[in-house]
Enzyme design. Structure first.
Site, PDB file in Angstrom:
ATOM      1  N   ASP A   1       0.810  -1.229   0.000  1.00  0.00           N
ATOM      2  CA  ASP A   1       0.000   0.000   0.000  1.00  0.00           C
ATOM      3  C   ASP A   1       0.844   1.280   0.000  1.00  0.00           C
ATOM      4  O   ASP A   1       0.310   2.359  -0.261  1.00  0.00           O
ATOM      5  CB  ASP A   1      -0.905   0.038   1.249  1.00  0.00           C
ATOM      6  CG  ASP A   1      -1.872  -1.124   1.296  1.00  0.00           C
ATOM      7  OD1 ASP A   1      -2.103  -1.737   0.244  1.00  0.00           O
ATOM      8  OD2 ASP A   1      -2.399  -1.420   2.381  1.00  0.00           O
TER       9      ASP A   1
ATOM     10  N   MET B   1      -6.142  -2.525  -4.292  1.00  0.00           N
ATOM     11  CA  MET B   1      -6.047  -2.455  -2.833  1.00  0.00           C
ATOM     12  C   MET B   1      -5.732  -1.028  -2.372  1.00  0.00           C
ATOM     13  O   MET B   1      -5.256  -0.206  -3.160  1.00  0.00           O
ATOM     14  CB  MET B   1      -5.033  -3.451  -2.315  1.00  0.00           C
ATOM     15  CG  MET B   1      -5.596  -4.873  -2.281  1.00  0.00           C
ATOM     16  SD  MET B   1      -4.467  -6.034  -1.511  1.00  0.00           S
ATOM     17  CE  MET B   1      -5.518  -7.472  -1.352  1.00  0.00           C
ATOM     18  N   GLY B   2      -5.936  -0.780  -1.113  1.00  0.00           N
ATOM     19  CA  GLY B   2      -5.709   0.542  -0.522  1.00  0.00           C
ATOM     20  C   GLY B   2      -6.906   0.903   0.341  1.00  0.00           C
ATOM     21  O   GLY B   2      -7.919   1.358  -0.170  1.00  0.00           O
ATOM     22  N   ARG B   3      -6.775   0.641   1.640  1.00  0.00           N
ATOM     23  CA  ARG B   3      -7.898   0.896   2.560  1.00  0.00           C
ATOM     24  C   ARG B   3      -8.044   2.383   2.856  1.00  0.00           C
ATOM     25  O   ARG B   3      -9.123   2.936   2.784  1.00  0.00           O
ATOM     26  CB  ARG B   3      -7.628   0.247   3.924  1.00  0.00           C
ATOM     27  CG  ARG B   3      -7.604  -1.224   3.976  1.00  0.00           C
ATOM     28  CD  ARG B   3      -7.111  -1.581   5.395  1.00  0.00           C
ATOM     29  NE  ARG B   3      -6.617  -2.923   5.481  1.00  0.00           N
ATOM     30  CZ  ARG B   3      -7.305  -3.926   5.997  1.00  0.00           C
ATOM     31  NH1 ARG B   3      -8.497  -3.734   6.453  1.00  0.00           N
ATOM     32  NH2 ARG B   3      -6.773  -5.125   6.058  1.00  0.00           N
TER      33      ARG B   3
ATOM     34  N   GLU C   1      -9.993   0.206  -2.996  1.00  0.00           N
ATOM     35  CA  GLU C   1     -11.051  -0.498  -2.248  1.00  0.00           C
ATOM     36  C   GLU C   1     -11.675   0.359  -1.142  1.00  0.00           C
ATOM     37  O   GLU C   1     -12.823   0.159  -0.763  1.00  0.00           O
ATOM     38  CB  GLU C   1     -10.503  -1.800  -1.653  1.00  0.00           C
ATOM     39  CG  GLU C   1      -9.338  -1.566  -0.703  1.00  0.00           C
ATOM     40  CD  GLU C   1      -8.693  -2.824  -0.145  1.00  0.00           C
ATOM     41  OE1 GLU C   1      -9.285  -3.902  -0.250  1.00  0.00           O
ATOM     42  OE2 GLU C   1      -7.586  -2.714   0.405  1.00  0.00           O
TER      43      GLU C   1
ATOM     44  N   HIS D   1      -5.797 -10.205  -4.282  1.00  0.00           N
ATOM     45  CA  HIS D   1      -4.485 -10.689  -3.829  1.00  0.00           C
ATOM     46  C   HIS D   1      -3.500 -10.926  -4.965  1.00  0.00           C
ATOM     47  O   HIS D   1      -2.309 -11.164  -4.699  1.00  0.00           O
ATOM     48  CB  HIS D   1      -4.663 -11.955  -2.981  1.00  0.00           C
ATOM     49  CG  HIS D   1      -5.415 -11.666  -1.722  1.00  0.00           C
ATOM     50  ND1 HIS D   1      -6.772 -11.793  -1.631  1.00  0.00           N
ATOM     51  CD2 HIS D   1      -4.994 -11.189  -0.525  1.00  0.00           C
ATOM     52  CE1 HIS D   1      -7.164 -11.429  -0.417  1.00  0.00           C
ATOM     53  NE2 HIS D   1      -6.100 -11.063   0.269  1.00  0.00           N
TER      54      HIS D   1
HETATM   55  O1  F6P Z   1      -2.235  -4.008   3.997  1.00  0.00           O
HETATM   56  C1  F6P Z   1      -2.050  -4.698   2.836  1.00  0.00           C
HETATM   57  C2  F6P Z   1      -3.357  -5.144   2.224  1.00  0.00           C
HETATM   58  O2  F6P Z   1      -3.009  -5.780   1.039  1.00  0.00           O
HETATM   59  C3  F6P Z   1      -4.422  -4.060   2.027  1.00  0.00           C
HETATM   60  O3  F6P Z   1      -4.235  -3.300   0.884  1.00  0.00           O
HETATM   61  C4  F6P Z   1      -5.686  -4.857   1.998  1.00  0.00           C
HETATM   62  O4  F6P Z   1      -6.797  -4.084   2.370  1.00  0.00           O
HETATM   63  C5  F6P Z   1      -5.419  -5.926   2.982  1.00  0.00           C
HETATM   64  O5  F6P Z   1      -4.014  -6.091   3.042  1.00  0.00           O
HETATM   65  C6  F6P Z   1      -6.103  -7.231   2.680  1.00  0.00           C
HETATM   66  O6  F6P Z   1      -5.616  -8.183   3.539  1.00  0.00           O
HETATM   67  P1  F6P Z   1      -6.054  -9.694   3.731  1.00  0.00           P
HETATM   68  O7  F6P Z   1      -6.983 -10.027   2.606  1.00  0.00           O
HETATM   69  O8  F6P Z   1      -4.809 -10.469   3.699  1.00  0.00           O
HETATM   70  O9  F6P Z   1      -6.700  -9.747   5.052  1.00  0.00           O
END
Ligand code: F6P
Length: 341
Positions: A127, A169-171, A221, A271
């Site tokens: 991220d 991804m990117g919370r 996301e 992923h």
């Molecule tokens: O922090 C890394 C990250 O890939 C985020 O971008 C994503 O929201 C999260 O991990 C998802 O993690 P997991 O699916 O492994 O719980």
């Protein structure tokens, strides 16, 4: 000296390159011995160890994932957890610990440093949202994967006159969306730092169609419409209190289709962004982080993290990396906006 190494949180390409560099320099230059802790903080918490020597690290430089395994275990969320970790480290004769991780893993490392454990941190996350380092390894690989997907989506979007949405991804930080969207020529980029107007998004979509060019919308996301919230899969939380994000891409496709009459579909990269072989940039950065981390151990600079400032690897206090996440500067987002629509 006997040094423990662990990798925690979401895995990321380049972790093995860090481990390899730590062990190679640690053995060759300092004559250290290593203990691999399995699955993040679960390792020292439950005494899960593995052999970690030069032989164990041969051939792992280009391999994604982590030979040590990972988890989102939080010893501070478990009654007596940090005490147990400290006891186990003592019993195993561990003099120092290198924790390779993101905000959560390094948060635990910082807590343990305050309790007197000899810890050094290495920043990791696709991220790129850790403070006090210009880049984290894994990010370059993730954006290259996303750009390849965007390039492929452009050609099929044009053939079918569709709007295609790519959810990355990117919370809380939109770095992956911003960089892959700029490099992939997106019709618009939606990031968590800037709430978006769905009306505006539809205008950009329509303007791309007018030039006979199918729009690609890149959305992080964690992005949110002006009057909406982050979209989550369910109400469950992990041990660091994070929700599972999911759904913004599908929501956008429905709205775009309803409002513009154009067919819209979503691809969630998920992923795929975290798997597979690291780019050359990430291999080099991860290797340099590993080399500098073991030197920090040798010099006893406890409670610090290695980071990239410009082209130099520096040491910064662990706390400075986790106090607040590094979000996208509005000025950078403005640069990207020139190309929207
Ligand atoms: O922090 C890394 C990250 O890939 C985020 O971008 C994503 O929201 C999260 O991990 C998802 O993690 P997991 O699916 O492994 O719980």
């Amino acid at each position: 000296m006997r040094i423990g190494v662990l990798t925690g949180g979401g895995d990321c390409p380049g972790l093995n390159a860090v481990i390899r560099a730590i062990v190679r320099k640690g053995v060759k230059e300092y004559g250290y011995e290593f203990v691999g802790f399995r699955d993040g903080w679960k390792g020292p918490l439950e005494n899960l160890t593995m052999q970690l020597d030069v032989q164990a690290t041969r051939g792992i430089l280009p391999r994604g994932g982590t030979i040590l395994g990972s988890s989102r275990t939080n010893p501070y969320a478990i009654e007596g957890g940090s005490k147990k970790v400290i006891e186990n480290l003592k019993a195993l004769g561990i003099d120092a610990l290198i924790a390779i991780g993101g905000e959560d893993t390094l948060g635990v490392a910082s807590g343990l440093a305050d309790e007197g454990v000899h810890v050094i941190g290495v920043p990791k996350t696709i991220d790129n949202d850790l403070s006090n380092t210009d880049y984290t390894f894994g990010f370059d690989t993730a954006i290259n994967i996303a750009v390849e997907a965007i390039d492929r989506l452009h050609t099929t979007a044009e053939s079918h006159h569709r709007a295609l949405i790519v959810e990355v991804m990117g919370r809380h930080a939109g770095w992956i969306a911003l960089h892959s969207g700029i490099a992939g020529g997106a019709a618009c980029i939606l990031i968590p730092e800037q709430k978006f107007s769905i009306e505006k998004v539809c205008q950009w979509v329509e303007s791309r169609f007018k030039t006979n060019y199918a729009p690609i919308i890149v959305v992080a996301e964690g992005a949110m419409p002006i009057d909406g919230q982050m979209m989550t899969k369910d109400k469950s939380l992990d041990s660091f209190g994070h929700v599972k994000l999911s759904g913004i891409g599908d929501w956008l496709a429905q709205e775009i289709q309803k409002r513009t009459g154009k067919e819209a579909r979503t691809t969630v990269l998920g992923h795929i962004q975290r798997g597979g072989t690291p780019t050359a940039f990430d291999r080099v950065l991860a290797t340099r982080f590993g080399l500098h981390a073991i030197t920090a151990v040798h010099e006893g600079d406890w409670g610090t993290m290695v980071g990239l400032h410009s082209t130099s690897i520096v040491r910064v206090p662990l706390k400075s990396a986790i106090e607040k996440i590094k979000t996208v500067d509005p000025a950078l987002y403005k640069e990207a906006e020139i190309f929207f629509g």
